[in-house]
Design a protein around this motif. Structure first.
Motif, PDB file in Angstrom:
ATOM      1  N   LEU A 182     -86.322 -34.723  25.163  1.00 60.16           N
ATOM      2  CA  LEU A 182     -84.970 -34.535  24.702  1.00 60.16           C
ATOM      3  C   LEU A 182     -84.633 -33.149  24.894  1.00 60.16           C
ATOM      4  N   ARG A 214     -86.106 -36.439  17.968  1.00 62.00           N
ATOM      5  CA  ARG A 214     -86.180 -37.943  18.383  1.00 62.00           C
ATOM      6  C   ARG A 214     -87.610 -38.290  17.969  1.00 62.00           C
ATOM      7  N   SER A 241     -82.565 -29.768  23.673  1.00 64.83           N
ATOM      8  CA  SER A 241     -81.893 -29.320  22.334  1.00 64.83           C
ATOM      9  C   SER A 241     -81.740 -27.921  22.269  1.00 64.83           C
ATOM     10  N   CYS A 274     -88.727 -31.861  16.988  1.00 64.14           N
ATOM     11  CA  CYS A 274     -87.852 -32.790  17.911  1.00 64.14           C
ATOM     12  C   CYS A 274     -87.238 -33.743  16.857  1.00 64.14           C
TER      13      CYS A 274
END
Length: 197
Positions: free
Chosen positions: A11, A28, A13, A26
């Motif tokens: 992911l 996710r 970011s 994170c």
């Protein structure tokens, strides 16, 4: 704005702005994404130089003496790994790499990068050293060797008299220094220093 990629789920970011001592997770997968850990380069430099000095007696001095049927044999880490070359070459290579080569190279890399920060230098070699440090971080397994060594000693006790020698104390000291360095080290902070952030 800088971005950061999660090493577990990929992911992307935005890199968070954190107070010292805090971690970002994170969104996710909830894994740790970034730690804002203050790095004391002077401390790491001193620890790594000390570890390099201790490496020599830790690897070359006898760890134990085995007394069996009136004969006493001493064994050190390097001898044990080299003696296995004919019987189990793959095991011998793994022991040499994970218990000698990787920890020593990792210590040299940390000493070099910490020395660069302490003396405010940015040589072109620092980039490669930081990449190598990230790889070696996962291959330095002194604690695994110590656990397997102690299991072997407990099995030997029932067959022979086993005496601990000075090499074992140096090895334990090296393990403690190595664990302290790994806890204190932050590859991210050194990359930030290299990029002059």
């Amino acid at each position: 704005m800088q971005t950061i990629i999660c090493s577990h789920c990929d992911l992307v970011s935005q890199k968070p702005i954190l107070a010292p001592g805090y971690v970002a997770k994170c969104a996710r997968c909830e894994r740790i994404l970034y730690k804002n850990k203050a790095v004391n380069a002077n401390k790491l430099f001193a620890l790594s130089i000390t570890a390099l000095l201790i490496c020599i007696p830790a690897f070359s001095s006898p760890l134990i003496s085995i007394h069996l049927l009136g004969v006493t044999e001493e064994a050190n880490l390097l001898q044990g790994a080299i003696m296995m070359i004919d019987i189990a070459p793959l095991v011998s290579f793994v022991v040499l790499f994970c218990a000698v080569v990787a920890p020593t190279l990792l210590t040299v890399c940390i000493a070099f990068s910490s020395g660069c920060v302490v003396f405010n230098k940015r040589p072109s070699l620092l980039n490669s050293v930081l990449k190598l440090t990230a790889i070696l971080f996962h291959w330095s397994m002194l604690e695994v060797y110590l656990v397997s060594f102690m299991v072997a000693v407990f099995k030997l006790i029932s067959y022979a008299d086993v005496y601990f020698n000075s090499g074992l104390y140096f090895f334990v000291a090296l393990l403690i220094l190595n664990m302290t360095m790994l806890c204190e080290y932050s590859n991210t902070k050194y990359w930030e220093y290299l990029r002059n952030e």
